[in-house]
Design an enzyme around this catalytic site. Structure first.
Site, short mmCIF file in Angstrom:
data_model
loop_
_atom_site.label_atom_id
_atom_site.label_comp_id
_atom_site.label_asym_id
_atom_site.label_seq_id
_atom_site.Cartn_x
_atom_site.Cartn_y
_atom_site.Cartn_z
N LYS A 67 1.01 -1.17 0.22
CA LYS A 67 0.44 -0.13 0.28
C LYS A 67 0.99 1.06 -0.01
CE LYS A 67 0.79 1.47 4.36
NZ LYS A 67 0.82 3.04 4.68
N ASP A 69 -3.26 -1.17 10.34
CA ASP A 69 -3.30 -1.10 7.79
C ASP A 69 -3.38 -2.80 7.46
OD1 ASP A 69 -1.91 1.33 7.96
OD2 ASP A 69 -0.19 0.37 7.71
#
Length: 304
Positions: free
Chosen positions: A20, A146
Site C-alpha cells: 500500500k 493497516d
C-alpha cells in the site's frame, strides 16, 4: 482468539496481498492512549507478497524474496504477523507457512500487514470456514491498523487509527515508481518526531477533500498536486537523503515525489507508463533498486 471447527483441509492455499501507499496521510495530535488519529487514503499497488498456508505436522514459517528485498530481519517465529493471524482463529491444526516477499521490508508500504491479511484469508479458505467479510475485517483490525486495508485493496479511505476502511470508487490507472531504502526507518520514531515538530497539531487531521476530487477526475497532474503526507517532514528531518531522492525523482520527470507512509520508501506519481519508465531510467543512475508499479490493484485474493 476465535475458536472454530475446521473442515477437512484441502491442498495448500496461496494468497496474494499488495503493498500500500498513502496518497493522503493526515495525522492528528497524539491521544491519551498513545495513538494518533488518522485520516488517510490508501492505494494498493502492483508490488505484492504471496503467502502459502498448508496443514502440517508441526508449525513452521519460511520467508523468501528476490535479492533486492532484504528478508533477513523478518521474524520466523511466533512474533511474525502471519503466525499471529493464524492464532486469531484456532482450528486445532498446525500449519506450514511460506512467505515470498516483493514488498520492501520496513519501508512504510505495509508489507507485514499484507502478510497478515493474506494469512487470514488463506487459513479461512484452507479450512473452508466461510467467515463473512465483517468477521475477517474485525480479525484484521486486531492485528494492526493497516491489515484491514490489505484485505480490501483498491483505493480506500481509512480513519480512526487507519483501521476503519471505506472503499473509494477509483476508475483511474495510476503509474508509480517505487524506490526502497537500504536501511529501514522506525515508525514509532517518525511519529515521535512528528510530535516534536508539530506540538500544535490539530486534534483531528485534515480531510482529503482535494485528493478525493482529483481521484474522481482521473487527472494525474491534479492528483499530484493533492498528494499529502504529514509524516514526510519528520521522516526527511530524520533522513535528509530522502529529500534528495524526491528532488532527483521530480527532476527525472515525476509529477510528484512523496515519502510513503512513515518511510523510508519514496514513491513517485508519473504521467502514464512511458513517464514511469523515464523516471525509472533516471533514478537508476543513482539507486540500485527502482521499481515501476501501477494502482489500484485488488486486495488479498486466492491465486488459482
Amino acid at each position: 482468539m476465535v475458536e472454530v471447527r475446521a473442515q477437512r483441509a484441502s491442498k495448500p492455499v496461496t494468497v496474494r496481498a499488495a503493498a500500500k501507499i498513502n496518497l493522503h496521510l493526515g495525522v492528528g495530535r497524539v491521544r491519551d492512549d498513545g495513538f494518533h488519529p488518522l485520516d488517510t487514503v490508501y492505494q494498493a499497488i502492483s508490488l505484492h507478497d504471496d503467502v502459502t498456508v498448508e496443514v502440517a505436522d508441526e508449525d513452521a514459517l519460511t520467508v523468501d524474496g528476490p535479492s533486492h528485498v532484504d528478508v533477513a530481519g523478518v521474524p520466523t517465529d511466533a512474533s511474525n504477523i502471519a503466525v499471529r493471524a493464524l492464532a486469531e482463529v484456532s482450528c486445532g491444526s498446525r500449519h506450514r507457512v511460506r512467505i515470498v516477499k516483493q514488498v520492501p521490508v520496513a519501508g512504510g508500504m505495509a508489507g507485514g500487514s499484507a502478510d497478515g491479511a493474506a494469512a487470514l484469508l488463506a487459513h479461512d479458505r484452507l479450512h473452508d470456514l466461510g467467515q463473512p467479510d465483517d468477521v475477517l475485517l474485525a480479525q484484521a483490525a486486531r492485528l494492526g491498523s493497516d491489515v484491514p486495508f490489505s484485505l480490501v485493496g483498491g483505493t480506500a479511505r481509512g480513519r480512526g487509527r487507519g483501521e476503519l476502511v471505506e472503499p473509494i470508487d477509483d476508475a483511474g490507472s495510476w503509474w508509480w515508481v517505487v524506490v526502497p531504502a537500504a536501511v529501514g526507518l522506525s515508525t514509532p520514531e517518525v511519529y515521535r518526531h512528528f510530535d516534536r515538530l508539530r506540538p500544535d497539531a490539530p486534534e483531528q487531521p485534515a480531510e482529503p477533500l482535494d485528493l478525493l476530487a482529483a481521484l474522481a477526475g482521473r487527472e494525474p497532474v491534479r492528483l499530484a498536486r493533492a498528494l499529502h503526507n504529514d509524516l514526510e517532514e519528520p521522516a526527511i528531518d530524520l533522513r535528509p537523503e530522502l529529500g534528495t531522492l524526491i528532488e532527483r525523482g521530480e527532476a527525472a520527470g515525476a509529477l510528484r515525489g512523496l515519502v510513503s507512509g512513515s518511510g523510508p520508501t519514496c514513491v513517485f506519481l508519473c504521467d502514464g507508463r512511458d513517464g514511469a519508465m523515464e523516471v525509472v531510467a533516471g533514478l537508476s543512475e543513482h539507486y540500485d533498486v527502482v521499481l515501476p508499479a501501477v494502482g489500484p490493484v485488488a486486495g488479498a485474493h486466492v491465486l488459482a
